[in-house]
Write a protein that holds these residues in place. Structure first.
Motif, PDB file in Angstrom:
ATOM      1  N   GLY A  16       0.849  -1.008   0.088  1.00  0.00           N
ATOM      2  CA  GLY A  16       0.037   0.066  -0.027  1.00  0.00           C
ATOM      3  C   GLY A  16       1.018   1.335   0.057  1.00  0.00           C
ATOM      4  O   GLY A  16       1.927   1.266   0.691  1.00  0.00           O
ATOM      5  N   ALA A  17       0.674   2.134  -0.704  1.00  0.00           N
ATOM      6  CA  ALA A  17       1.414   3.447  -0.901  1.00  0.00           C
ATOM      7  C   ALA A  17       0.465   4.795  -1.110  1.00  0.00           C
ATOM      8  O   ALA A  17      -0.418   4.572  -1.361  1.00  0.00           O
ATOM      9  CB  ALA A  17       2.359   3.296  -1.996  1.00  0.00           C
ATOM     10  N   ALA A  34      -3.080   7.086   5.323  1.00  0.00           N
ATOM     11  CA  ALA A  34      -3.521   6.843   3.759  1.00  0.00           C
ATOM     12  C   ALA A  34      -2.778   5.464   3.195  1.00  0.00           C
ATOM     13  O   ALA A  34      -3.331   4.767   2.502  1.00  0.00           O
ATOM     14  CB  ALA A  34      -3.069   7.893   2.899  1.00  0.00           C
ATOM     15  N   ALA A  35      -1.560   5.291   3.215  1.00  0.00           N
ATOM     16  CA  ALA A  35      -0.667   4.244   2.946  1.00  0.00           C
ATOM     17  C   ALA A  35      -1.352   2.754   3.731  1.00  0.00           C
ATOM     18  O   ALA A  35      -1.535   1.850   2.794  1.00  0.00           O
ATOM     19  CB  ALA A  35       0.844   4.154   3.238  1.00  0.00           C
ATOM     20  N   ALA A  42      -5.320  -3.761  -0.604  1.00  0.00           N
ATOM     21  CA  ALA A  42      -4.451  -4.653  -1.240  1.00  0.00           C
ATOM     22  C   ALA A  42      -4.492  -6.038  -0.642  1.00  0.00           C
ATOM     23  O   ALA A  42      -4.737  -6.887  -1.529  1.00  0.00           O
ATOM     24  CB  ALA A  42      -2.821  -4.239  -1.292  1.00  0.00           C
ATOM     25  N   ASN A  43      -4.617  -6.127   0.626  1.00  0.00           N
ATOM     26  CA  ASN A  43      -4.679  -7.478   1.037  1.00  0.00           C
ATOM     27  C   ASN A  43      -6.054  -7.985   0.908  1.00  0.00           C
ATOM     28  O   ASN A  43      -6.107  -9.193   0.680  1.00  0.00           O
ATOM     29  CB  ASN A  43      -4.429  -7.158   2.854  1.00  0.00           C
ATOM     30  N   LYS A  51      -1.400  -1.264  -4.152  1.00  0.00           N
ATOM     31  CA  LYS A  51      -2.750  -0.279  -4.332  1.00  0.00           C
ATOM     32  C   LYS A  51      -1.875   1.131  -3.749  1.00  0.00           C
ATOM     33  O   LYS A  51      -1.059   1.245  -2.811  1.00  0.00           O
ATOM     34  CB  LYS A  51      -3.639  -0.713  -3.222  1.00  0.00           C
ATOM     35  N   LEU A  52      -2.469   2.248  -4.742  1.00  0.00           N
ATOM     36  CA  LEU A  52      -2.081   3.508  -4.245  1.00  0.00           C
ATOM     37  C   LEU A  52      -3.235   4.257  -3.709  1.00  0.00           C
ATOM     38  O   LEU A  52      -4.374   4.207  -4.304  1.00  0.00           O
ATOM     39  CB  LEU A  52      -1.774   4.219  -5.615  1.00  0.00           C
ATOM     40  N   ALA A  53      -2.861   5.041  -2.696  1.00  0.00           N
ATOM     41  CA  ALA A  53      -3.963   5.594  -1.842  1.00  0.00           C
ATOM     42  C   ALA A  53      -4.670   6.609  -2.738  1.00  0.00           C
ATOM     43  O   ALA A  53      -4.141   7.624  -3.566  1.00  0.00           O
ATOM     44  CB  ALA A  53      -3.454   6.357  -0.679  1.00  0.00           C
ATOM     45  N   LYS A  54      -6.070   6.844  -2.764  1.00  0.00           N
ATOM     46  CA  LYS A  54      -6.822   7.448  -3.731  1.00  0.00           C
ATOM     47  C   LYS A  54      -7.002   8.742  -2.978  1.00  0.00           C
ATOM     48  O   LYS A  54      -7.435   8.774  -1.636  1.00  0.00           O
ATOM     49  CB  LYS A  54      -7.926   6.863  -4.154  1.00  0.00           C
TER      50      LYS A  54
END
Length: 58
Positions: A16-17, A34-35, A42-43, A51-54
């Motif tokens: 997660g980023a 957020a990450a 993602a999990n 997954k990138l934080a939206k």
């Protein structure tokens, strides 16, 4: 004669980023949260996901 010992590893990873700039109005903890939320998603989506934080307004 001794047989060679074979180790087989299967590694999976989910990431997660979040991308942004911390400033007094948006402390680093907001970026980390957020990450963390992106990592949770993602999990949930399965193995080997990124997954990138939206909608991060950092």
């Amino acid at each position: 004669m001794q047989k060679p010992y074979v180790v087989m590893w299967k590694v999976t990873i989910s990431l997660g980023a979040a991308i942004g700039h911390a400033n007094p109005a948006n402390p680093p903890t907001i970026l980390v949260e957020a990450a963390d939320t992106a990592l949770y998603q993602a999990n949930q989506d399965g193995r080997n996901r990124i997954k990138l934080a939206k909608h991060f307004n950092g």
